[in-house]
Write a protein that holds these residues in place. Sequence first.
Motif, short mmCIF file in Angstrom:
data_model
loop_
_atom_site.label_atom_id
_atom_site.label_comp_id
_atom_site.label_asym_id
_atom_site.label_seq_id
_atom_site.Cartn_x
_atom_site.Cartn_y
_atom_site.Cartn_z
N ALA A 1 11.45 7.46 -0.29
CA ALA A 1 10.40 6.55 -0.74
C ALA A 1 9.25 7.32 -1.39
O ALA A 1 8.73 6.92 -2.44
CB ALA A 1 9.89 5.71 0.43
N GLY B 1 4.35 -1.58 -0.74
CA GLY B 1 5.75 -2.01 -0.73
C GLY B 1 6.63 -1.15 0.14
O GLY B 1 7.63 -1.63 0.68
N SER B 2 6.30 0.13 0.28
CA SER B 2 7.10 1.02 1.11
C SER B 2 6.54 1.14 2.52
O SER B 2 7.02 1.97 3.31
CB SER B 2 7.21 2.41 0.46
OG SER B 2 5.96 2.90 0.06
N ALA C 1 3.22 2.38 -4.89
CA ALA C 1 4.35 1.97 -4.05
C ALA C 1 4.01 1.88 -2.58
O ALA C 1 4.85 1.47 -1.77
CB ALA C 1 5.50 2.96 -4.23
N MET D 1 10.33 -0.96 -5.51
CA MET D 1 11.39 -0.57 -4.58
C MET D 1 12.77 -0.50 -5.23
O MET D 1 13.53 0.45 -4.97
CB MET D 1 11.41 -1.50 -3.36
CG MET D 1 10.27 -1.29 -2.37
SD MET D 1 10.14 0.39 -1.72
CE MET D 1 8.74 1.00 -2.67
N CYS E 1 8.34 -6.03 -3.59
CA CYS E 1 7.75 -4.95 -4.39
C CYS E 1 8.66 -4.64 -5.60
O CYS E 1 9.85 -4.36 -5.44
CB CYS E 1 7.57 -3.70 -3.54
SG CYS E 1 6.89 -2.29 -4.44
N PHE F 1 7.94 -5.24 1.23
CA PHE F 1 9.08 -4.40 0.88
C PHE F 1 10.07 -5.15 -0.01
O PHE F 1 10.52 -4.64 -1.04
CB PHE F 1 9.76 -3.92 2.16
CG PHE F 1 11.00 -3.09 1.96
CD1 PHE F 1 10.91 -1.80 1.46
CD2 PHE F 1 12.25 -3.58 2.32
CE1 PHE F 1 12.05 -1.02 1.29
CE2 PHE F 1 13.39 -2.81 2.17
CZ PHE F 1 13.29 -1.52 1.65
N GLN F 2 10.38 -6.39 0.37
CA GLN F 2 11.33 -7.17 -0.40
C GLN F 2 10.80 -7.59 -1.76
O GLN F 2 11.56 -7.73 -2.72
CB GLN F 2 11.75 -8.42 0.39
CG GLN F 2 12.76 -8.14 1.49
CD GLN F 2 13.37 -9.42 2.02
OE1 GLN F 2 12.70 -10.19 2.71
NE2 GLN F 2 14.63 -9.65 1.72
N ILE G 1 17.95 -2.51 0.12
CA ILE G 1 16.71 -3.26 0.33
C ILE G 1 16.99 -4.54 1.11
O ILE G 1 16.31 -4.87 2.09
CB ILE G 1 16.03 -3.56 -1.01
CG1 ILE G 1 15.56 -2.26 -1.67
CG2 ILE G 1 14.85 -4.52 -0.82
CD1 ILE G 1 15.09 -2.43 -3.10
#
Length: 443
Positions: A356, A291-292, A288, A404, A401, A398-399, A413
């Motif tokens: 997260a 993405g985080s 993660a 998430m 992943c 982030f969007q 998100i």
Amino acid sequence: MNWLHDHPDVRTIRVAAADLNGVARGKRLPARFADKVFTEGTRFPYSVMNLDIWGEDVEDSPLVFESGDADGLLMPTERGFLPMPWLSAPTALLPIWMFHMDGKPYAGDPRQALARVVERYKALGLTPVVATELEFFLIDDSGKTLRVPPSPRSGKRRTGGEVLSLRALDAFDIFFSPLYDACEAMDIPADTAISEAGPGQFEINLSHQPDPLKAADDSWLFKMLVKGLARAHGFAASFMAKPYDEWPGNGMHMHFSVLDAEGNNIFNDGTPQGSDQMRHAVAGCLAAMSGSGLIFAPHENSYDRLVPDAHAPTGIAWAYENRTAALRIPASGPQARRIEHRVAGGDVNPYLMIAAILGAALIGIEDKMEAPEPIKGNAYALDLPQMPTDWEAAIDAFQNCEIMPRIFDRDLITNFAMTKRQELHYMAELSDQEQTELYLDTV
């Protein structure tokens, strides 16, 4: 309400919640009306929880005109009243969090987002134990150039960093002594303080505790306290990720382990290597991490810190007792086996950061993810997957992943990404000095 009864000198209170940037949003009211907050709550527009860093509405946000900018209901958290020692008049702070009018938690509130993750652990009979380490600079920002404040003891300014220097700590004892007193009054478990590598840079550790929500509250309140108390002493304190180009930036490292229903540390198998569950948690955090990245580096200035050879991890890897890795397994006794997550900057929202990390670790445990081999040596010199290197790439990651949405509500998100894209757009209009002025006190 017993706290107010025991503190009759408190005439005003603040009610405040953390927005997605970690900025306190709230109201001031006379203490005699405090009981209404407990019985009826107070109201903010939902949109207040994801204002941009300037405190402006996010353009085209579904929380603003599309929904009529409707109100949410905010109720006191279990924390209750706290003193605000950085203000001259006796004042109480009442932390609050957001619900829908029917009493359902509002998933776009960062504290509620963390509570959702904690509930998933509880459903499995697990309890995360969390500690944070917060770095910050004491800064004289009265001129055009940032510099360390003069020592209240000697009147002299430090010209460089002094790692683990008692002299550096003692030079600002007039600040640190009341800071520790204030932490005790606010029930913030401030432990060890050290001087760090930058001029006027310090770190204070908050103790391990089996309550991630309180750990996040403590970190959020600690940042508020340090900044407020520094101003009361005539200088600034900043958790900005990189206030000085030539010096290391500020991080917020997090240590965590997980207890089972009997109170046993599931990361401990009696060996220095740790258990399979620990490695599953490591694997989840690694999966993660890209993405985080926006959670750990949420601002334009955050990416000045995440560069090679600057005491901040850039490669996605783990290791035993190695501070160049993003995830470090510290040397410890088996009962204290834990993971140290070293990516986040001091400018983060602690609620989102802890959510997260714990959310990713739980996914790793649930899915029995396999961690790669731990690295050895200098992570900066190895060919490793990399953290997003700029703000826009982090927003995209982030969007996009897939992990998430298993941690955060999809609307959170979307709203957080919209907030960051608006900031990205308007930040391009600011000079470096204007950006520093914005971030110095805000984050």
